[in-house]
Design a protein around this motif. Structure first.
Motif, PDB file in Angstrom:
ATOM      1  N   GLN A   6       0.079 -18.428  -1.754  1.00 18.94           N
ATOM      2  CA  GLN A   6       1.413 -18.393  -1.153  1.00 18.94           C
ATOM      3  C   GLN A   6       2.468 -18.338  -2.261  1.00 18.94           C
ATOM      4  O   GLN A   6       2.491 -19.197  -3.133  1.00 18.94           O
ATOM      5  N   ARG A   7       3.315 -17.348  -2.204  1.00 22.91           N
ATOM      6  CA  ARG A   7       4.277 -17.114  -3.278  1.00 22.91           C
ATOM      7  C   ARG A   7       5.250 -18.276  -3.469  1.00 22.91           C
ATOM      8  O   ARG A   7       5.528 -18.692  -4.598  1.00 22.91           O
ATOM      9  N   MET A  66       4.295 -21.356 -11.132  1.00 24.13           N
ATOM     10  CA  MET A  66       4.992 -20.079 -10.996  1.00 24.13           C
ATOM     11  C   MET A  66       4.793 -19.211 -12.239  1.00 24.13           C
ATOM     12  O   MET A  66       4.490 -18.017 -12.154  1.00 24.13           O
ATOM     13  N   ARG A 100       1.195 -17.431 -12.941  1.00 28.32           N
ATOM     14  CA  ARG A 100       0.763 -16.245 -12.207  1.00 28.32           C
ATOM     15  C   ARG A 100       0.769 -14.996 -13.077  1.00 28.32           C
ATOM     16  O   ARG A 100       0.249 -13.956 -12.676  1.00 28.32           O
ATOM     17  N   ASN A 159       5.981 -10.976 -15.780  1.00 26.03           N
ATOM     18  CA  ASN A 159       6.596 -11.839 -14.772  1.00 26.03           C
ATOM     19  C   ASN A 159       7.836 -12.520 -15.355  1.00 26.03           C
ATOM     20  O   ASN A 159       7.987 -13.727 -15.320  1.00 26.03           O
TER      21      ASN A 159
END
Length: 304
Positions: free
Chosen positions: A141-142, A187, A190, A197
């Motif tokens: 889930q982001r 976060m 990832r 990112n």
């Protein structure tokens, strides 16, 4: 040793990270005032402090080791593609055995917490549930994923505070600090496989900065000697910001991974800072003594 089955299963538990979880408990004791109580009553041979510290330290070992080992069980198929060197896809560890080992570690962690009090026991159950939820659902889930992971760490810090339930009832919002810090790490992490990112890296850096301000603010409110927290925060900045800056510049998975590793290990410094803010720099130093142990283990076992 690296060819033995034992080493493979130890890899699943990420021993260097487990030490950072113990730091959560010790910082929680500082927030609860337990270290101060022990210093005042040591002359009377009060053994309860040490038993509580032992039980909750053992509890977090079981909870953290079981939670991260379950992560490898859940990711076995994906790791076969992206990280074939990991113990399960490489065949050095059995998925079935890893499942039962993880389950027993979580049960052990819950059992140890109940030896202190019921509040600690139910908190341990919550931490275990959050860990398994993250392993099988949250990580995909982001937005909710980083929050889910952060809640595991929040619960772990509060597990230490639960040694004094009356204090926990008043100060439970402090659990937001590890939530924000670990959500930032999650976060950023990832990008460990594919990189690119930058937005997450900048956002993570901003979240780290908010932790610095919050800890300094707590020290200011809690202690007239609040300046003693500054050396701990300076060390924390030295550990996490240079690797993060390099990750932002390069956008390469290798450097993003190093940034994540530094931030995970630095959880000990976050906890030492909190301990210093609530109980003074000597207790902060006691928590900080876990750092060289974690760094040594990080050379032998993967952190991420």
């Amino acid at each position: 040793m690296k060819n033995t089955k034992l080493f493979a299963y130890l890899q699943l538990t990420r021993p260097a990270n487990v030490i950072t979880a113990i730091a959560d408990i010790w910082a929680g004791f500082a927030i609860a005032g337990a270290w101060d109580y022990m210093a005042t009553n040591w002359i009377y041979g009060d053994q309860q402090f040490w038993w509580n510290l032992l039980w909750l330290s053992l509890s977090t070992i079981g909870l953290y080791a079981g939670g991260v080992a379950f992560n490898d069980v859940a990711d076995a198929d994906l790791d076969a593609i992206e990280r074939p060197e990991r113990p399960i896809p490489s065949g050095r560890a059995s998925k079935k055995t890893a499942f039962w080992m993880s389950s027993l570690l979580l049960v052990f962690g819950i059992f140890c917490a109940f030896q202190v009090n019921q509040v600690a026991g139910f908190l341990a159950i919550s931490v275990a549930a959050c860990a398994v939820l993250y392993d099988y659902w949250g990580k995909h889930q982001r937005i909710l994923g980083p929050i889910n992971m952060g809640l595991c760490r929040s619960g772990n810090l509060l597990l230490g505070v639960s040694v004094a339930p009356e204090v926990l009832e008043k100060i439970w919002p402090i659990g937001l600090l590890p939530l924000i810090y670990v959500a930032a790490i999650t976060m950023i992490s990832r990008g460990e496989v594919h990189g690119k990112n930058r937005k997450a890296l900048f956002a993570g850096g901003a979240m780290y900065a908010s932790i610095f301000m919050a800890i300094f603010g707590l020290a200011y409110l809690e202690s007239p000697g609040y300046l003693q927290v500054i050396p701990f925060l300076a060390l924390l900045g030295y550990m996490i910001f240079p690797p993060l800056a390099k990750a932002i510049r390069t956008q390469e998975p290798k450097f993003i991974g190093k940034s994540v590793k530094a931030a995970v290990i630095s959880l000990i410094i976050v906890n030492a800072s909190l301990a210093s803010a609530f109980s003074g720099w000597p207790i902060g130093i006691i928590v900080l003594l876990l750092l060289p142990i974690s760094l040594w283990l990080a050379k032998k076992f993967a952190v991420t």
